[in-house]
Scaffold this active site. Sequence first.
Site, PDB file in Angstrom:
ATOM      1  CE1 TYR A  18      -4.126   1.911   0.589  1.00 25.07           C
ATOM      2  CE2 TYR A  18      -2.660   3.294   1.873  1.00 25.07           C
ATOM      3  CZ  TYR A  18      -3.877   3.101   1.234  1.00 25.07           C
ATOM      4  OH  TYR A  18      -4.810   4.104   1.238  1.00 25.07           O
ATOM      5  CG  HIS A  22      -1.100   5.439  -1.553  1.00 25.56           C
ATOM      6  ND1 HIS A  22      -1.606   4.163  -1.526  1.00 25.56           N
ATOM      7  CD2 HIS A  22      -2.159   6.278  -1.653  1.00 25.56           C
ATOM      8  CE1 HIS A  22      -2.924   4.227  -1.606  1.00 25.56           C
ATOM      9  NE2 HIS A  22      -3.283   5.502  -1.692  1.00 25.56           N
ATOM     10  CE1 TYR A  41      -6.704  10.704   1.087  1.00 24.21           C
ATOM     11  CE2 TYR A  41      -6.692  11.058  -1.280  1.00 24.21           C
ATOM     12  CZ  TYR A  41      -7.064  10.309  -0.185  1.00 24.21           C
ATOM     13  OH  TYR A  41      -7.792   9.158  -0.369  1.00 24.21           O
ATOM     14  CD1 TRP A  76      -6.388   4.930  -6.426  1.00 23.26           C
ATOM     15  CD2 TRP A  76      -4.392   4.824  -7.411  1.00 23.26           C
ATOM     16  NE1 TRP A  76      -5.438   4.900  -5.439  1.00 23.26           N
ATOM     17  CE2 TRP A  76      -4.200   4.835  -6.023  1.00 23.26           C
ATOM     18  CE3 TRP A  76      -3.279   4.756  -8.245  1.00 23.26           C
ATOM     19  CZ2 TRP A  76      -2.945   4.789  -5.428  1.00 23.26           C
ATOM     20  CZ3 TRP A  76      -2.017   4.707  -7.658  1.00 23.26           C
ATOM     21  CH2 TRP A  76      -1.865   4.727  -6.262  1.00 23.26           C
ATOM     22  CD1 TRP A  77     -10.631   3.899  -6.354  1.00 21.37           C
ATOM     23  CD2 TRP A  77     -12.598   3.731  -7.396  1.00 21.37           C
ATOM     24  NE1 TRP A  77     -11.419   4.945  -5.928  1.00 21.37           N
ATOM     25  CE2 TRP A  77     -12.627   4.859  -6.554  1.00 21.37           C
ATOM     26  CE3 TRP A  77     -13.722   3.437  -8.152  1.00 21.37           C
ATOM     27  CZ2 TRP A  77     -13.752   5.686  -6.435  1.00 21.37           C
ATOM     28  CZ3 TRP A  77     -14.835   4.251  -8.045  1.00 21.37           C
ATOM     29  CH2 TRP A  77     -14.846   5.356  -7.196  1.00 21.37           C
TER      30      TRP A  77
END
Length: 104
Positions: A18, A22, A41, A76-77
């Site tokens: 993860y 990112h 964010y 992206w999802w």
Amino acid sequence: MNRLAFKMHLNEGQKAEYIKRHNEIWPELKQLLKDSGVSEYSIFLDADTNTLFAFQKVSGEGGSQDLGQTEIVQKWWAHMADIMQTNPDNSPVSTALEEVFYLK
């Protein structure tokens, strides 16, 4: 400026992946977020529960979770679907959180 917070769930053992994904966020996705009014964010991980806590500052009403109609967000999802809990459309299962305190 609005502040939004929500939680998601990371699959067991996927912390390093993860973070890697990112750290390599696609430039076009980053630009879409900025163009959509997301100015800050942050995502935090509670390693005991694998709960991801996300916080955003946004201008306007919507945040990143409202961009699902765009092609880049859908990609992206799909890219992230194997390491976190997702809905049938690959969007992350997310729960909006209510702000109950804010210190300026």
